[in-house]
Design an enzyme around this catalytic site. Sequence first.
Site, mmCIF file in Angstrom:
data_model
loop_
_atom_site.group_PDB
_atom_site.id
_atom_site.type_symbol
_atom_site.label_atom_id
_atom_site.label_comp_id
_atom_site.label_asym_id
_atom_site.label_seq_id
_atom_site.Cartn_x
_atom_site.Cartn_y
_atom_site.Cartn_z
ATOM 1 N N ALA A 143 64.861 31.362 75.552
ATOM 2 C CA ALA A 143 65.980 30.886 74.736
ATOM 3 C C ALA A 143 66.857 32.031 74.247
ATOM 4 C CB ALA A 143 65.456 30.070 73.552
ATOM 5 N N SER A 149 63.118 27.131 75.505
ATOM 6 C CA SER A 149 62.163 28.144 75.932
ATOM 7 C C SER A 149 60.829 27.487 76.219
ATOM 8 C CB SER A 149 62.011 29.208 74.832
ATOM 9 O OG SER A 149 61.382 30.368 75.328
ATOM 10 N N THR A 202 65.550 37.951 91.327
ATOM 11 C CA THR A 202 64.559 37.111 91.992
ATOM 12 C C THR A 202 64.017 36.061 91.037
ATOM 13 O OG1 THR A 202 63.921 38.977 93.402
ATOM 14 C CG2 THR A 202 62.380 37.125 93.261
ATOM 15 N N CYS A 213 60.295 36.808 65.100
ATOM 16 C CA CYS A 213 61.276 37.859 65.358
ATOM 17 C C CYS A 213 61.609 38.647 64.098
ATOM 18 C CB CYS A 213 62.555 37.269 65.946
ATOM 19 S SG CYS A 213 63.437 36.184 64.809
#
Length: 384
Positions: free
Chosen positions: A69, A200, A241, A327
């Site tokens: 996210a 997420s 990738t 966070c």
Amino acid sequence: MIYLDNHATTACDPRVVAAMLPYFSTNYGNPGSPHALGQQAAEAVARAREQVAALLKAEAAEIVFTSGATEANNLAIIGAALQHESAGGTRRRIVTSVIEHKSVLEPCEYLATRGWEVIRLPVDSHGFVQWDHAERLIDESTLLVTLQAANSEIGTIQDIRSMAKLAHRHGALLHCDAAQAVGKISMNIFDWPVDLLSLSAHKFYGPKGVGALYIRGGGEDQALTPLMRGGSQEYGLRPGTVPVPLIVGMGVAAEVAGNELTIEQQRIWLLRDRLEKEILKAIPTATVNGDLKHRLPHNSSITFRGVEAEALMANLSTVALSTGAACESGSLDPSRVLLAIGRTHDDAFCTVRMGLGRFTTVEEAQRASKEIIDAVQFLRTLLA
């Protein structure tokens, strides 16, 4: 360990792990390769894209896979602004709220250094955006409104439908950081007419390292300027990738979440309410933060006045919980979310966040409540 930190991350569901394993060692082809192994991988990615889209009632072409996210938020906010600039647009205002995740606020602040006007809407004591401010500050100069679906600390669920209508009335886009809400509450892009939405996988029992950005109309519409260059993957918006095992895991996690949402939501809701009731009965001076009706079913933010959260957590031998968003864990400052809803600095330092989950049992919730109550009462005895 009794894990009550499901806001920060969730355990990977065993069904998700089982689905991922073959793509590490057996079906390990690059989905960009033309041979059989590559095409098997490409088909697995396409199937996962459909599974994630189905959770949101969206189209598969509207899902762009990212690393999570945080990247999706950056792509939505900065990508929309750069695209508007490159098209010669004149809107220069971004509107958000004071309690957004750092992965929303920091991209907004980056745009402020480029001359964009960034406005943070205040919230009320329950964590809802103050509507009178929104109506006054969202206007024809606004390019983008970015608002979280639900807060990661107090669990308050915002009125995304009304905010989308307000933004659209003025010709602005609405981006929603739904990382905490997807897979936890019922939501889809018809009820929530957003233009961009971030999610997420590790927040709904999928693997870490993969997420997605929903783009109304699809990634091929080029509504966003890519933040990275070097490949045409994901409609050119996210080169590199493709991490097939992680995407496969996210797809299965989304499918499981969609199939089991109603039953799971009710079970966790009742378990959370019982946990809170037991704690508040034993410690009547404790208070629950956020809106008690419109919050995430697994969320509980409780203030134990006079008992510092760090001391409380240090006295919990088997319960894992937190003081707030992961966070923000390195910060010595009080929670900006709690301050924004009117809590004092002292109360903010005495608040813990609990997040129940799919694998939380009744017995674990009972043990957790007893251990928390015992620890709070012990610490208060020391301070008496």
